[in-house]
Design an enzyme around this catalytic site. Structure first.
Site, PDB file in Angstrom:
ATOM      1  CB  SER A 117      -0.865  -0.002   1.271  1.00 55.58           C
ATOM      2  OG  SER A 117      -1.400   1.272   1.519  1.00 55.58           O
ATOM      3  CE1 TYR A 141      -3.063   0.258   4.463  1.00 54.57           C
ATOM      4  CE2 TYR A 141      -3.930  -1.879   5.129  1.00 54.57           C
ATOM      5  CZ  TYR A 141      -3.548  -0.989   4.135  1.00 54.57           C
ATOM      6  OH  TYR A 141      -3.660  -1.351   2.818  1.00 54.57           O
ATOM      7  CE  LYS A 145      -1.719  -4.507   3.445  1.00 54.66           C
ATOM      8  NZ  LYS A 145      -1.953  -5.847   2.844  1.00 54.66           N
TER       9      LYS A 145
HETATM   10  C1  WQD Z   1      -8.604  10.193   0.868  1.00 58.08           C
HETATM   11  C2  WQD Z   1      -8.652  11.688   1.142  1.00 58.08           C
HETATM   12  C3  WQD Z   1      -9.295  12.274   3.372  1.00 58.08           C
HETATM   13  C4  WQD Z   1     -13.479  11.010   3.095  1.00 58.08           C
HETATM   14  C5  WQD Z   1      -6.451   5.039   1.415  1.00 58.08           C
HETATM   15  C6  WQD Z   1      -6.663   3.781   2.172  1.00 58.08           C
HETATM   16  C7  WQD Z   1      -5.381   3.069   2.463  1.00 58.08           C
HETATM   17  C8  WQD Z   1      -4.489   3.018   1.243  1.00 58.08           C
HETATM   18  C9  WQD Z   1      -4.305   4.395   0.635  1.00 58.08           C
HETATM   19  C10 WQD Z   1      -4.751   0.848   0.243  1.00 58.08           C
HETATM   20  C11 WQD Z   1      -8.069  12.059   2.508  1.00 58.08           C
HETATM   21  C12 WQD Z   1     -10.305  12.798   2.355  1.00 58.08           C
HETATM   22  C13 WQD Z   1     -12.147  11.246   2.808  1.00 58.08           C
HETATM   23  C14 WQD Z   1     -14.369  12.099   3.301  1.00 58.08           C
HETATM   24  C15 WQD Z   1     -12.556  13.602   2.911  1.00 58.08           C
HETATM   25  N1  WQD Z   1      -5.035   2.160   0.263  1.00 58.08           N
HETATM   26  N2  WQD Z   1     -11.702  12.529   2.719  1.00 58.08           N
HETATM   27  N3  WQD Z   1     -13.863  13.362   3.203  1.00 58.08           N
HETATM   28  O1  WQD Z   1      -6.649   7.940   3.675  1.00 58.08           O
HETATM   29  O2  WQD Z   1      -5.767   8.402   1.337  1.00 58.08           O
HETATM   30  O3  WQD Z   1      -5.904   6.034   2.241  1.00 58.08           O
HETATM   31  O4  WQD Z   1      -5.625   4.856   0.305  1.00 58.08           O
HETATM   32  O5  WQD Z   1      -4.039   0.245   0.924  1.00 58.08           O
HETATM   33  O6  WQD Z   1      -5.775   1.781   2.863  1.00 58.08           O
HETATM   34  O7  WQD Z   1      -7.267   4.142   3.402  1.00 58.08           O
HETATM   35  O8  WQD Z   1      -7.980   7.336   1.601  1.00 58.08           O
HETATM   36  O9  WQD Z   1     -10.292   7.626   0.900  1.00 58.08           O
HETATM   37  O10 WQD Z   1      -9.779   7.574   3.397  1.00 58.08           O
HETATM   38  O11 WQD Z   1      -9.119   9.546   2.037  1.00 58.08           O
HETATM   39  O12 WQD Z   1     -12.122  14.774   2.848  1.00 58.08           O
HETATM   40  O13 WQD Z   1     -15.605  11.952   3.552  1.00 58.08           O
HETATM   41  O14 WQD Z   1     -10.023  12.104   1.166  1.00 58.08           O
HETATM   42  O15 WQD Z   1      -9.085  13.228   4.392  1.00 58.08           O
HETATM   43  O16 WQD Z   1      -7.388  13.285   2.381  1.00 58.08           O
HETATM   44  P1  WQD Z   1      -6.528   7.529   2.258  1.00 58.08           P
HETATM   45  P2  WQD Z   1      -9.383   7.967   2.017  1.00 58.08           P
END
Ligand code: WQD
Length: 335
Positions: A117, A141, A145
């Protein structure tokens, strides 16, 4: 030769199973169904229900199905949950992997793909992340990984199988509506959920040092993730035992949270109704995580095919299929 897909009943797993089968690769699925959906595994694909902590069952499965390649996707993947339950994550993602690798070590398996990841990078201080960018995970997490990458690499060297660790960036979309992600733990489904509940989406912080102040991510279609696994699986069979590959799986293009929410508004027909409410920053969110996709192109001749609009359209079609009664905008544009 048969490829065993652990976690093959999950969101990414079902896409990998479909991609390998459509390419003529024999597959089997091993899944504990803790989050996977048995009905998503085609009836003619051999299926074993089991935990990666069950070494005896894993050994029997590898032998009975004459497995020569493993795609290991079975893992817990929610960042926030990993902070609350680190030992659960280390047990499932690290001890589970250790048990699987011990079963693989003396099984004749020649190739092992590991689902890693972008979370291994933590908060990168470079605009474009390469596989040489220092890894400094900031949650359990991501730690599991990175630990997993070390274990896979060392086991492959010691026991003579070729390995690849695939560092997924932000996965979205669906190859077909029936395979859409049922989880609501990432941006796109979280926005769908709020819009169909009649409330504004939330953007966690708009004061980042980015063009529009919101976080920037490298979104990649799950169908591209699956095709990258097919390319890596085939490449591993031609590589020397004991060699390893670490590959970013992204598009190499940054898209901001606000851009994504605006796109979702356009695709779903909510339009300006999708305008987000701004909430405080979410702990642990890097301002920008965007892949360099150069190495996977150079090593596998692979690059992503789908753009963010295709991700949002396909994800929305999947959401509407799974939520037929969901509130839709009066002027919903066709997805
Ligand atoms: C993306 C952005 C939030 C929801 C994910 C997976 C992780 C890894 C990498 C696989 C962030 C913002 C989100 C909302 C928002 N993938 N957001 N409002 O944290 O980048 O990580 O991809 O392994 O497992 O978790 O993804 O979709 O949670 O958030 O503003 O209602 O969207 O703050 O900046 P993240 P995410």
């Amino acid at each position: 030769m048969t490829w065993l897909i652990t976690g093959g009943a999950g969101f990414i797993g079902t896409h990998v199973v479909r991609a390998l089968r459509e390419a003529g690769e024999p597959v089997a699925v091993y899944d504990d169904l803790s989050t996977g959906d048995r009905s998503r595994v085609p009836a003619d694909v051999p299926f074993v229900r089991g935990s990666t902590l069950d070494g005896e069952l894993l050994r029997r499965t590898l032998a009975d199905l004459s497995v020569r390649g493993v795609v290991h996707l079975a893992a817990k993947k929610q960042v926030a949950e990993s902070v609350e339950r680190p030992l659960f994550y280390y047990r499932e993602n690290v001890r589970g992997l250790e048990t699987l690798l011990e079963a693989v070590a003396d099984s004749g398996v020649r190739a092992f793909l590991f689902s890693s990841s972008a979370a291994v990078y933590g908060v990168p201080d470079v605009p474009i992340v390469t596989e040489a960018t220092p890894c400094a995970p900031i949650n359990p997490y991501g730690e599991t990984k990175l630990t997993g990458e070390w274990m896979v690499r060392a086991a492959g060297r010691a026991h003579g199988f070729a390995t690849a660790s695939m560092r997924y960036f932000n996965v979205a979309g669906a190859a077909s509506p029936d395979l859409a992600d049922h989880g609501v733990s990432n941006l796109v489904p979280m926005v769908f959920e709020r819009l169909t509940q009649g409330v504004a989406p939330v953007v966690f912080g708009d004061d980042y040092d980015t063009e529009d102040g919101t976080c920037v991510r490298d979104f990649i279609h799950v169908a591209d993730i699956a095709s990258a696994h097919l390319a890596a699986a085939r490449a591993l069979l031609d590589r020397e035992p004991g060699t390893d590959l670490t590959l970013n799986v992204g598009r190499g293009e940054g898209v901001s949270v606000r851009e994504m929410i605006d796109l979702i508004g356009a695709v779903t027909g909510y339009g300006a109704g999708a305008a987000p409410a701004v909430a405080p920053r979410r702990a642990g969110d890097p301002a920008r995580v965007v892949a360099s996709a150069e190495r996977i192109r150079a090593e596998l001749g692979w690059s992503a095919r789908y753009d963010v609009r295709e991700m949002v359209v396909s994800a929305w079609e999947g959401w509407c299929l799974a939520h037929p009664g969901a509130r839709r905008p009066a002027t919903a544009a066709p997805a």
